[in-house]
Scaffold this motif. Structure first.
Motif, PDB file in Angstrom:
ATOM      1  N   SER A   3       0.842  -1.193   0.000  1.00 24.33           N
ATOM      2  CA  SER A   3       0.000   0.000   0.000  1.00 24.33           C
ATOM      3  C   SER A   3       0.873   1.238   0.000  1.00 24.33           C
ATOM      4  CB  SER A   3      -0.927   0.007   1.217  1.00 24.33           C
ATOM      5  OG  SER A   3      -0.165   0.008   2.418  1.00 24.33           O
ATOM      6  N   GLU A  38      -4.082   7.578   4.832  1.00 22.32           N
ATOM      7  CA  GLU A  38      -4.685   6.279   4.543  1.00 22.32           C
ATOM      8  C   GLU A  38      -3.679   5.379   3.830  1.00 22.32           C
ATOM      9  OE1 GLU A  38      -7.515   5.113   5.426  1.00 22.32           O
ATOM     10  OE2 GLU A  38      -9.025   6.709   5.572  1.00 22.32           O
ATOM     11  N   GLU A  39      -3.812   4.085   4.023  1.00 25.30           N
ATOM     12  CA  GLU A  39      -2.995   3.114   3.286  1.00 25.30           C
ATOM     13  C   GLU A  39      -3.788   2.657   2.069  1.00 25.30           C
ATOM     14  OE1 GLU A  39      -1.810  -0.019   5.882  1.00 25.30           O
ATOM     15  OE2 GLU A  39      -0.434   1.239   7.025  1.00 25.30           O
ATOM     16  N   LYS A  41      -4.402   0.795  -1.449  1.00 30.65           N
ATOM     17  CA  LYS A  41      -3.861  -0.410  -2.098  1.00 30.65           C
ATOM     18  C   LYS A  41      -4.303  -0.572  -3.548  1.00 30.65           C
ATOM     19  CE  LYS A  41      -7.380  -3.755  -0.525  1.00 30.65           C
ATOM     20  NZ  LYS A  41      -7.579  -5.049   0.174  1.00 30.65           N
ATOM     21  N   THR A  54      -8.700   1.466   0.140  1.00 27.46           N
ATOM     22  CA  THR A  54      -7.725   1.398   1.222  1.00 27.46           C
ATOM     23  C   THR A  54      -7.580  -0.033   1.739  1.00 27.46           C
ATOM     24  OG1 THR A  54      -9.246   1.666   3.099  1.00 27.46           O
ATOM     25  CG2 THR A  54      -8.561   3.676   1.952  1.00 27.46           C
ATOM     26  N   ASN A  55      -6.560  -0.222   2.574  1.00 24.82           N
ATOM     27  CA  ASN A  55      -6.328  -1.533   3.187  1.00 24.82           C
ATOM     28  C   ASN A  55      -7.451  -1.941   4.127  1.00 24.82           C
ATOM     29  OD1 ASN A  55      -4.059  -2.552   1.997  1.00 24.82           O
ATOM     30  ND2 ASN A  55      -2.630  -1.761   3.517  1.00 24.82           N
ATOM     31  N   GLN A 388       4.820   4.065  -2.816  1.00 20.32           N
ATOM     32  CA  GLN A 388       5.146   3.645  -1.457  1.00 20.32           C
ATOM     33  C   GLN A 388       6.435   4.317  -0.995  1.00 20.32           C
ATOM     34  OE1 GLN A 388       6.585  -0.508  -0.818  1.00 20.32           O
ATOM     35  NE2 GLN A 388       4.747  -0.722   0.460  1.00 20.32           N
TER      36      GLN A 388
END
Length: 391
Positions: A3, A38-39, A41, A54-55, A388
């Motif tokens: 992510s 936010e992560e 993906k 998001t994750n 990333q």
């Protein structure tokens, strides 16, 4: 799944950059601030909107919502210009894949359910989504009776592969891109009416001589075309072919699936396309292009402005994914570096100028210097990058 953060650049007049209502263009990649913590993906760029996952299974959208491609209300003056959450039953399912077209969005869940929102359009205007009316919020395709394993979007159509190896399509049929409407009935389904186009329906794919009936496991779409890949590696195509971009050298559109010999021979693992050009990625990390070369979208320099068959782009190696939109192309390598080429007018290529780019040129920018690129989404006039942080 890795992510990162989402960055955008290009034209943002309707909010597709997610940088607020005061940023209409961006020459270099900028981090979208409202979701920088936010992560992310998964990302996808539509014609004039952006979708990210998001994750934690949150879906954010931003950009043009005239046809409800954002899947959420945008009553506030600035709610199209900043990422906001999509709500409803779709968020109660684990989403594994996103797709987006000019005015629609589609998601696939881990259990094979498909949700869509927005609307398809054709040359006469709005077609609708599932019925002659737009879907304002995520709506499940409940007529599909088995799990879907892959989905892809063109400008105004969707193709799906099911667990049993069937292919379902829906949307605009004018160029043959849904593979089940004769050219004589392309005008909104003819006697069968628009509903025939909007309900996911199985297409017929004939077997290749000497092989069993094809079981389809992957689907790919360009703006006005579709390709499907079988377990045997055979590729079938249908849709627009006016610049030979579908893979047939006669320049004639295909309204029903037909085996694409030259794509199958390459052994494609991914296909991406714009309006009039196509990119192919093989298992060795090599990239090929064909179709219209105007503005540099083929990546072969100024000497090749039309390719009737796939030509290898020799400067690209160890490529893991490709993407394209109307007149631009992108490739991402195993080390997280990316290259872009094509039309420069919309500032999608990170060069900082409006000059066209005729050969693959590495994406650059201060916000990319310490980041590894994970994914690139190419929209109608903007580019979305998932990157990333690196130590």
């Amino acid at each position: 799944m890795p992510s990162g953060v989402i960055l955008t650049l290009g034209e943002g007049s309707v909010g597709q950059l997610g940088l607020g209502d005061e940023v209409m263009t961006r020459k270099k990649p900028a981090v979208v601030p409202d979701i920088s913590q936010e992560e992310i993906k998964k990302i996808k760029a539509g014609g004039m909107h952006t979708v990210c996952l998001t994750n934690t299974n949150k879906i954010y959208t931003f950009g043009c919502n005239d046809e409800f491609a954002l899947g959420r209300p945008t009553d506030d003056d600035d709610s199209e210009y900043s990422p906001k959450l999509v709500l409803g039953p779709v968020t109660q399912n684990q989403v594994v894949h996103l797709t987006a077209g000019d005015s629609h969005t589609c998601v696939l869940t881990e259990t094979g359910r498909v949700f869509v929102w927005g609307s398809f359009r054709d040359s006469r205007g709005r077609l609708g989504m599932m019925k002659p009316k737009e879907a304002k919020t995520p709506t499940e395709l409940t007529t599909i009776k088995e799990p879907v394993i892959d989905v892809a979007s063109g400008n105004d159509h969707v193709a799906m592969a099911t667990a049993s190896g069937q292919v379902l399509t829906m949307g605009c049929s004018e160029q043959g891109q849904i593979g089940r409407v004769s050219r004589y009935f392309n005008d909104r389904g003819g006697r069968r009416t628009i509903v025939y186009l909007l309900v996911p329906t199985k297409i017929c794919i004939h077997k290749v001589r000497g092989f069993k009936k094809p079981k389809i496991i992957k689907v790919f779409c360009s703006a006005y075309a579709t390709w499907v890949v079988s377990t045997d590696g055979h590729i079938f195509g249908f849709g627009l072919n006016n610049y030979k971009q579908l893979g047939f050298e006669d320049g004639v559109n295909r309204h029903m699936p037909e085996h694409v010999d030259q794509f199958s021979d390459i052994g494609c693992v991914q296909i991406a396309g714009g309006q009039h050009h196509t990119l192919l990625l093989d298992k060795h990390g090599s990239v090929y292009s064909l179709g219209r070369g105007e503005y540099g979208r083929l990546g072969h320099g100024t000497d090749i402005t039309q390719a009737d068959e796939p030509i290898k782009i020799n400067t690209l190696q160890n490529i893991t994914s490709i993407s394209a939109s109307s007149a631009v192309s992108f490739a991402l390598d195993k080390d997280g570096k990316a290259w872009g080429w094509g039309l420069g007018t919309n500032l999608q290529l990170t060069t900082g100028t409006e000059d066209d780019v005729w050969t693959p040129t590495q994406l650059t920018g201060r916000n990319l210097e310490t980041r590894k690129i994970l994914e690139i989404g190419s929209g109608g006039q903007h580019t979305v990058i998932l990157a990333q942080d690196q130590p």
